[in-house]
Design an enzyme around this catalytic site. Structure first.
Site, mmCIF file in Angstrom:
data_model
loop_
_atom_site.group_PDB
_atom_site.id
_atom_site.type_symbol
_atom_site.label_atom_id
_atom_site.label_comp_id
_atom_site.label_asym_id
_atom_site.label_seq_id
_atom_site.Cartn_x
_atom_site.Cartn_y
_atom_site.Cartn_z
ATOM 1 N N GLY A 199 1.349 -1.168 0.208
ATOM 2 C CA GLY A 199 -0.067 0.162 0.093
ATOM 3 C C GLY A 199 1.036 1.298 -0.032
ATOM 4 O O GLY A 199 2.271 0.893 0.661
ATOM 5 N N GLN A 217 2.987 10.103 1.396
ATOM 6 C CA GLN A 217 4.589 9.259 1.345
ATOM 7 C C GLN A 217 5.408 9.344 -0.333
ATOM 8 O O GLN A 217 6.319 9.093 -0.012
ATOM 9 C CB GLN A 217 4.492 7.805 1.369
ATOM 10 C CG GLN A 217 3.058 7.281 2.155
ATOM 11 C CD GLN A 217 3.618 5.721 2.581
ATOM 12 O OE1 GLN A 217 2.209 4.693 2.089
ATOM 13 N NE2 GLN A 217 4.222 5.215 3.161
ATOM 14 N N CYS A 249 6.427 -0.079 7.468
ATOM 15 C CA CYS A 249 5.213 1.042 6.358
ATOM 16 C C CYS A 249 7.156 1.696 5.408
ATOM 17 O O CYS A 249 7.615 1.369 6.241
ATOM 18 C CB CYS A 249 4.911 2.607 7.570
ATOM 19 S SG CYS A 249 4.946 3.891 6.642
ATOM 20 N N LEU A 250 6.413 2.235 4.046
ATOM 21 C CA LEU A 250 7.736 2.020 3.862
ATOM 22 C C LEU A 250 7.823 3.157 3.383
ATOM 23 O O LEU A 250 9.401 3.994 3.832
ATOM 24 C CB LEU A 250 7.239 2.595 1.973
ATOM 25 C CG LEU A 250 6.720 0.491 1.711
ATOM 26 C CD1 LEU A 250 6.246 1.399 0.182
ATOM 27 C CD2 LEU A 250 7.924 -0.426 1.726
ATOM 28 N N HIS A 293 -4.610 1.761 8.078
ATOM 29 C CA HIS A 293 -3.047 1.905 7.782
ATOM 30 C C HIS A 293 -2.539 3.177 6.839
ATOM 31 O O HIS A 293 -2.373 4.298 7.060
ATOM 32 C CB HIS A 293 -2.170 0.756 7.966
ATOM 33 C CG HIS A 293 -0.237 1.169 7.288
ATOM 34 N ND1 HIS A 293 0.310 0.410 8.363
ATOM 35 C CD2 HIS A 293 0.193 2.062 6.203
ATOM 36 C CE1 HIS A 293 1.590 1.475 7.890
ATOM 37 N NE2 HIS A 293 1.272 2.187 7.103
ATOM 38 N N GLU A 294 -3.242 2.977 5.902
ATOM 39 C CA GLU A 294 -2.795 3.745 4.518
ATOM 40 C C GLU A 294 -3.777 4.907 4.984
ATOM 41 O O GLU A 294 -3.180 6.304 4.616
ATOM 42 C CB GLU A 294 -3.649 3.434 3.185
ATOM 43 C CG GLU A 294 -2.688 1.853 2.943
ATOM 44 C CD GLU A 294 -1.360 2.368 2.457
ATOM 45 O OE1 GLU A 294 -0.535 3.371 2.174
ATOM 46 O OE2 GLU A 294 -0.127 0.953 3.490
ATOM 47 N N HIS A 330 -2.002 7.607 6.604
ATOM 48 C CA HIS A 330 -1.086 8.822 6.406
ATOM 49 C C HIS A 330 -2.307 9.605 5.622
ATOM 50 O O HIS A 330 -1.633 10.942 5.566
ATOM 51 C CB HIS A 330 -0.545 7.730 5.038
ATOM 52 C CG HIS A 330 0.565 6.844 5.315
ATOM 53 N ND1 HIS A 330 1.777 7.333 5.790
ATOM 54 C CD2 HIS A 330 0.563 5.856 5.965
ATOM 55 C CE1 HIS A 330 1.970 6.610 6.138
ATOM 56 N NE2 HIS A 330 1.568 5.309 5.576
HETATM 57 NI NI NI Z 1 2.620 3.597 6.006
#
Ligand code: NI
Length: 185
Positions: A45, A50, A98-99, A140-141, A144
């Site tokens: 995701g 991000q 998370c990236l 989670h997404e 953000h």
């Molecule tokens: Ni994330």
């Protein structure tokens, strides 16, 4: 095109993201670039903040999980202007990463089911209850989009345990296999 992923410490990750319209410039290309960027970094995701854009745009690809979850075969989705309307009282605990926070993996407790409204890539409206793994990924997404990251949801103890890593990350001291935009101080 692969875009740099903004790491923890970048102010854009703390902004509340804004809704977009179908007129948003080069939206189709942006969505393609987000999928490319996410695949390159081996994520499932990715939210627009991000990649440095405070807009309500998220891409998800759960196909990599389809060996364990056959329902996710070819599951690739775009969520535009997503908002969580309500959440279940019951919760689940699941490990997340998370990236934007490379090297941190922790269990996070979240509601098991969520009621969400969003538009797909064709700007068709969806209004649904989601559960299971997808509800987890969405939460989670969509966090953000509210300027939150999963580390904010850890217990005091677990946050304390990761404090050093987070502090270093916020200073740009982190190594990463994919292209990133780190804080320069
Ligand atoms: Ni994330």
């Amino acid at each position: 095109m692969i875009l740099p992923i903004y790491l923890y410490g970048q102010p854009v990750l703390r902004k509340t993201a804004e809704d977009i319209t179908p007129e948003y410039p080069e939206l189709k290309t942006l969505i393609e670039n987000m999928f490319d960027t996410m695949h390159h970094a081996e994520g499932i995701g990715l939210a627009a903040p991000q990649i440095g854009l405070a807009i309500r745009l998220v891409v998800v690809d759960l196909d990599v999980l389809s060996e364990d979850f056959p329902e996710f075969k070819d599951f690739r989705k775009v969520y535009i202007n997503a908002h969580i309307i309500e959440t279940s009282d019951e919760t689940d605990s699941m490990e997340e990463g998370c990236l934007s926070l490379p090297g941190i993996h922790e269990k996070v407790t979240r509601p098991s089911r969520i009621h969400v409204k969003y538009l797909d890539e064709n700007f068709v409206e969806h209004d649904e209850w989601v559960e299971g793994y997808l509800a987890r990924v969405m939460q989670h997404e969509f966090d953000h989009l509210e300027g939150k990251v999963f580390a904010d949801r850890l217990s005091m103890l677990r946050r304390q345990m990761n404090k050093g890593k987070l502090l270093n990350m916020a200073k740009g001291k982190v190594s990463c296999a994919y292209k990133v935009k780190r804080v320069v101080r």
